[in-house]
Design an enzyme around this catalytic site. Structure first.
Site, short mmCIF file in Angstrom:
data_model
loop_
_atom_site.label_atom_id
_atom_site.label_comp_id
_atom_site.label_asym_id
_atom_site.label_seq_id
_atom_site.Cartn_x
_atom_site.Cartn_y
_atom_site.Cartn_z
N GLU A 60 0.89 -1.18 0.00
CA GLU A 60 0.00 0.00 0.00
C GLU A 60 0.92 1.21 0.00
O GLU A 60 1.58 1.49 1.00
CB GLU A 60 -0.90 0.00 1.24
N CYS B 140 -2.32 9.14 2.99
CA CYS B 140 -2.06 8.60 1.66
C CYS B 140 -3.17 9.00 0.69
O CYS B 140 -2.91 9.31 -0.46
CB CYS B 140 -1.90 7.08 1.72
#
Ligand code: NAD
Length: 469
Positions: free
Chosen positions: A243, A277
């Site tokens: 990720e 993010c």
């Protein structure tokens, strides 16, 4: 204040080592804890404990594992006051947002524990069938970053343990405290060796990814580090979930309610001081509303209270560490050097890594602030006139994590969502994740999936038994 001493959890018991890492509060610069700086011996012990525990854990019933995963969530929830205060001190985020992160982690563990992965049976001919089972992989090395240390660790613990794997988890050296503390709180009921939590400096991550006793790596962090992790995984053909970074675009159409949408876009860009993010990192605003929208955002930017997140009334905390503070300042300096118009709020003058929230007014598409992941409280606004043009700009990136579309015309927004080259798209909301929905980064934003049934399957391997009577 005396330094807090936290212990690692290896094989169900407290573990420490002669060397320590200092943890600093990013709002004050003060050293607030000393955590063990694990080396090869401690890593070997943790991996050995996880391997040993895997023998029994993989054969415990799904229900027993679900109960333990859920209880980890309950324990985090019951200790939320202590954990969220600790999280603010090490990470910097304001108290209410630290509490949200802790409660999100608790919710994730409890909710993931309700998922199941039943066998799939197919009848191919009379007397013949296939049974596909989803079996655990083995020892998972989990590595998490410093922006949401607790939630992003919980996203890994829940599916990995539920599926029957054991784990060695390493939080970021910048934010190890709260995750180590969770290890201390759950070690009396999680079977020994199932969840090992270790801390250490820059050398520890590469040692974990290269360790021959690790079967799967689950990594959340930057794209640059993700590539190194993938190279290390190749040597042992380890299973891998990455990720990674994002450069998420928001597309703001001219039919939106301006004040309300500005508030939502403001939150999606600046919460956690932009260190998210899936934060909005580029906002494309239709020319018909550009000036009005920019002014609405500017009012929010100048009214934000940047400071020590443990103080009342603070809306935005510091940048978490010196390295990142340098990176964001470098991007601000680049904008200044190019003479881009900027709207800046105010920040506490203190010893912490404080930066004022900043808007950059219509920089060129090729500028660094548009092309790079800033991961800080500075948002470029770009004026657009044409939908094809804005989709091309949004997709002109190596990243493909997420994006947002703001429009009252849901049919048109859905068509735009289909054209976005990202793993996740929100329409008229942002940052909303679910333990039941797959979350994946496209392009260089990741590899594989977290959360939902697909995320659970990522901690298993299919095993098919072919039966003939
Ligand atoms: P980072 O890559 O510097 O560090 C992440 C973790 O990896 C830390 O625990 C670090 O100690 C460890 N590490 C560093 N080098 C390593 C190596 N060679 N091998 C193994 N482990 C190593 O990332 P960061 O600065 O902590 O986090 C910020 C980045 O993370 C941003 O790019 C952000 O977008 C991304 N991020 C992505 C997601 C997502 O779900 N896609 C979520 C949060 C953050």
């Amino acid at each position: 204040m005396a330094e807090l001493k936290l212990t690692m959890t290896i094989d169900g018991v407290p573990a420490t080592v002669g060397a320590f890492l200092e943890v600093r509060n990013p709002a004050t610069g003060a050293v607030i804890a000393a955590v063990p700086d694990a080396g090869e011996a401690e890593l070997n012990a943790a991996v050995a404990a996880a391997r040993e525990a895997f023998i029994a854990w993989r054969h415990t019933s799904w229900g027993e594992r679900a109960a333990i995963v859920s209880r980890i969530g309950d324990t985090i929830g019951q200790n939320a006051a202590e954990l969220s205060a600790m999280l603010t001190r090490e990470q910097g985020k304001p108290a209410d947002q630290a509490m949200t992160e802790i409660m999100t982690a608790a919710h994730w563990l409890r909710s993931t524990a309700t998922l199941t992965l039943p066998d799939r049976e197919t009848e191919t001919a009379p007397g013949r069938k296939h049974i596909t089972r989803y079996v655990p992989i083995g020892v998972v090395a989990a590595i998490s970053p410093w922006n949401f240390p607790v939630a992003l660790s919980a996203f890994k613990i829940a599916p990995a343990l539920l599926a029957g794997n054991t784990m060695v988890l390493k939080p970021s050296p910048f934010t190890p405290m709260t995750v180590l503390r969770i290890g201390e709180l759950v070690r009396d009921f999680v079977p020994a060796g199932v969840l090992n939590i270790i801390s250490g400096g820059d050398a520890l991550g590469p040692m974990m990814t290269a360790h021959p006793g690790v079967d799967k790596i689950s990594f959340t962090g930057s794209t640059a580090t993700g590539k190194r992790v993938m190279a290390a995984a190749a040597l042992g053909l380890k299973r891998l979930t990455l990720e990674l970074g994002g450069n998420d675009a928001a597309i703001i159409m001219p039919d939106v309610p301006i004040e309300e949408t500005a508030q939502k876009v403001f939150r999606s860009a600046f919460v956690n001081s932009g260190q998210v993010c899936i934060a909005t990192k580029r906002a494309y605003v239709h020319e018909a509303i550009y000036d009005e929208f920019r002014d609405a955002l500017a009012r929010l930017v100048v009214s934000a209270k940047v400071g020590d997140g443990s103080e009342p009334g603070i809306t935005h905390g510091p940048i978490q560490n010196r390295l990142q503070f340098g990176r964001v300042n470098d991007i601000v300096a680049d904008c200044e050097a190019h003479g881009f118009a900027m709207i800046r709020g105010e920040a506490t003058a203190g010893t912490g890594y404080f930066l004022p929230l900043t808007l950059v007014d219509n920089p060129p598409p090729e500028s660094r602030i548009v092309k790079e992941e800033q991961f800080g409280p500075i948002l470029p606004l770009i004026r657009f006139s044409d939908v094809d043009e804005v989709i091309a700009w949004a997709n002109d990136s190596d990243m493909g994590l997420a994006g947002t579309i703001w429009s009252r015309n849901i049919d048109a927004a859905l068509k735009l969502a289909d054209r976005m080259e990202t793993g996740n798209v929100w329409i008229n909301e942002a940052l909303a994740l679910s333990p039941y929905a797959a979350f994946a980064g496209h392009k260089q934003s990741g590899l594989g999936v977290e959360s939902g049934i697909e995320g659970l399957m990522a901690y298993t391997e299919p095993k098919t038994i072919f039966v003939s009577q």
